[in-house]
Design a protein around this motif. Structure first.
Motif, PDB file in Angstrom:
ATOM      1  N   GLU A  93       0.827  -1.203   0.000  1.00  0.00           N
ATOM      2  CA  GLU A  93       0.000   0.000   0.000  1.00  0.00           C
ATOM      3  C   GLU A  93       0.866   1.260   0.000  1.00  0.00           C
ATOM      4  OE1 GLU A  93      -3.828   1.888   2.398  1.00  0.00           O
ATOM      5  OE2 GLU A  93      -3.146  -0.160   2.835  1.00  0.00           O
ATOM      6  N   ARG A  94       1.923   1.250   0.782  1.00  0.00           N
ATOM      7  CA  ARG A  94       2.850   2.383   0.791  1.00  0.00           C
ATOM      8  C   ARG A  94       3.513   2.547  -0.568  1.00  0.00           C
ATOM      9  NH1 ARG A  94       3.495   7.057   2.284  1.00  0.00           N
ATOM     10  NH2 ARG A  94       2.734   6.404   4.352  1.00  0.00           N
ATOM     11  N   ARG A  95       3.869   1.445  -1.216  1.00  0.00           N
ATOM     12  CA  ARG A  95       4.504   1.508  -2.534  1.00  0.00           C
ATOM     13  C   ARG A  95       3.554   2.130  -3.557  1.00  0.00           C
ATOM     14  NH1 ARG A  95       8.946  -2.149  -3.354  1.00  0.00           N
ATOM     15  NH2 ARG A  95       8.279  -2.514  -5.505  1.00  0.00           N
ATOM     16  N   VAL A  96       2.284   1.773  -3.492  1.00  0.00           N
ATOM     17  CA  VAL A  96       1.308   2.350  -4.411  1.00  0.00           C
ATOM     18  C   VAL A  96       1.176   3.854  -4.166  1.00  0.00           C
ATOM     19  CG1 VAL A  96      -1.139   2.398  -5.037  1.00  0.00           C
ATOM     20  CG2 VAL A  96       0.040   0.206  -4.791  1.00  0.00           C
ATOM     21  N   VAL A  97       1.155   4.239  -2.893  1.00  0.00           N
ATOM     22  CA  VAL A  97       1.102   5.665  -2.561  1.00  0.00           C
ATOM     23  C   VAL A  97       2.309   6.390  -3.148  1.00  0.00           C
ATOM     24  CG1 VAL A  97       1.312   7.324  -0.663  1.00  0.00           C
ATOM     25  CG2 VAL A  97      -0.300   5.429  -0.476  1.00  0.00           C
ATOM     26  N   GLU A  98       3.483   5.813  -2.985  1.00  0.00           N
ATOM     27  CA  GLU A  98       4.706   6.439  -3.499  1.00  0.00           C
ATOM     28  C   GLU A  98       4.676   6.556  -5.021  1.00  0.00           C
ATOM     29  OE1 GLU A  98       7.904   4.099  -1.986  1.00  0.00           O
ATOM     30  OE2 GLU A  98       7.669   4.803   0.070  1.00  0.00           O
ATOM     31  N   LEU A  99       4.173   5.517  -5.686  1.00  0.00           N
ATOM     32  CA  LEU A  99       4.086   5.576  -7.150  1.00  0.00           C
ATOM     33  C   LEU A  99       3.152   6.696  -7.583  1.00  0.00           C
ATOM     34  CD1 LEU A  99       4.584   4.577 -10.011  1.00  0.00           C
ATOM     35  CD2 LEU A  99       2.806   2.840  -9.645  1.00  0.00           C
ATOM     36  N   PHE A 100       2.002   6.796  -6.941  1.00  0.00           N
ATOM     37  CA  PHE A 100       1.057   7.851  -7.293  1.00  0.00           C
ATOM     38  C   PHE A 100       1.656   9.225  -7.003  1.00  0.00           C
ATOM     39  CE2 PHE A 100      -3.379   6.340  -8.230  1.00  0.00           C
ATOM     40  CZ  PHE A 100      -3.038   5.013  -8.457  1.00  0.00           C
ATOM     41  N   ASP A 101       2.363   9.357  -5.886  1.00  0.00           N
ATOM     42  CA  ASP A 101       2.993  10.639  -5.541  1.00  0.00           C
ATOM     43  C   ASP A 101       4.023  11.054  -6.586  1.00  0.00           C
ATOM     44  OD1 ASP A 101       1.528  11.048  -3.259  1.00  0.00           O
ATOM     45  OD2 ASP A 101       3.041  10.245  -1.888  1.00  0.00           O
ATOM     46  N   THR A 102       4.723  10.070  -7.138  1.00  0.00           N
ATOM     47  CA  THR A 102       5.719  10.359  -8.172  1.00  0.00           C
ATOM     48  C   THR A 102       5.078  10.622  -9.524  1.00  0.00           C
ATOM     49  OG1 THR A 102       7.416   9.011  -7.088  1.00  0.00           O
ATOM     50  CG2 THR A 102       7.699   9.421  -9.455  1.00  0.00           C
TER      51      THR A 102
END
Length: 247
Positions: A93-102
């Protein structure tokens, strides 16, 4: 076709001699020109870019033999750092958040470019349906497949392949320029609210996939998201529960 001669921020390839040679400079000029045209809302042909860049058509077609090849190169330039995105987190879930943030701010910055590419994709689909596409090379899209699969990679051994792919497919519905079309153009949301909705939906999909997988295994599925987080299924779930007041 008239086009501004203002410079566009399109990064050079690695600083090799080849990247600074005449061929590289000509290719760079064409990419910068095509980017300006697409950022202005056009979906230019190779000939139109050649004319705007003051490059001969014969030269232009040596670099980009088709409109699809040209637009693909511009899209890749626009995606930039998104294509090399990586995360050190083990939490899907954190990885998905980071991808969206980027990704999403970059996609929004090049919104006109990606919409022009989408227009080409839809136009080719329509001509293919009508049988008039002939032998024109197809413009292909699909970077989001690898990116989203990478984002949820920690779930690869926790979810059956079918469920893993289904989660990536579901996430692809809320990732990319299509999200801007739905949430900004149709719903009228600003950038902040658009991002908030996309992040919320992405997190909900990841949690739902994990909870469903747990329900199909030996462990009883949590009845609520609160129970899911209390079970320790994610490293930062308890913090989220504290924030929203359910723990």
């Amino acid at each position: 076709m008239n086009v501004s001669r203002q410079p566009v921020t399109v990064p050079d390839d690695a600083g090799s001699a080849a990247a600074r040679g005449p061929r590289a400079r000509t290719r760079r000029l064409m990419l910068e020109t095509a980017t300006r045209l697409m950022q202005a809302g056009a979906t230019p042909s190779v000939s139109e870019v050649a004319e705007a860049a003051e490059v001969s058509r014969a030269t232009a077609y040596r670099y980009f033999p088709s409109q699809a090849a040209l637009v693909q190169a511009v899209v890749d330039e626009g995606l930039g750092p998104i294509l090399t995105w990586k995360s050190a987190s083990a939490d899907p879930e954190r990885r998905v958040v980071e991808l969206f943030d980027t990704a999403m701010p970059r996609i929004e910055a090049f919104e006109a470019t990606f919409k022009a590419a989408l227009k080409l994709s839809l136009d080719q689909w329509a001509r293919r349906q009508a049988g008039t596409l002939d032998g024109e090379p197809a413009f292909t899209r699909g970077h989001r497949i690898d990116l989203l699969k990478d984002a949820i990679a920690p779930l690869k051994h926790r979810l059956p392949p079918r469920e893993f792919n289904r989660l990536a497919q579901a996430l692809s519905l809320i990732f990319g320029v299509e999200v801007l079309i739905v949430l900004k153009d149709i719903w009228g949301l600003d950038s902040r609210k658009m991002m908030s909705v996309a992040q919320w939906a992405a997190g909900a999909l990841v949690r739902a996939a994990v909870m469903e997988s747990m329900a199909g295994g030996n462990r009883p599925a949590p009845a609520t998201a609160a129970e899911y987080y209390r079970s320790g299924s994610t490293r930062w779930g308890c913090l989220l529960l504290t924030i929203v007041g359910v723990s």
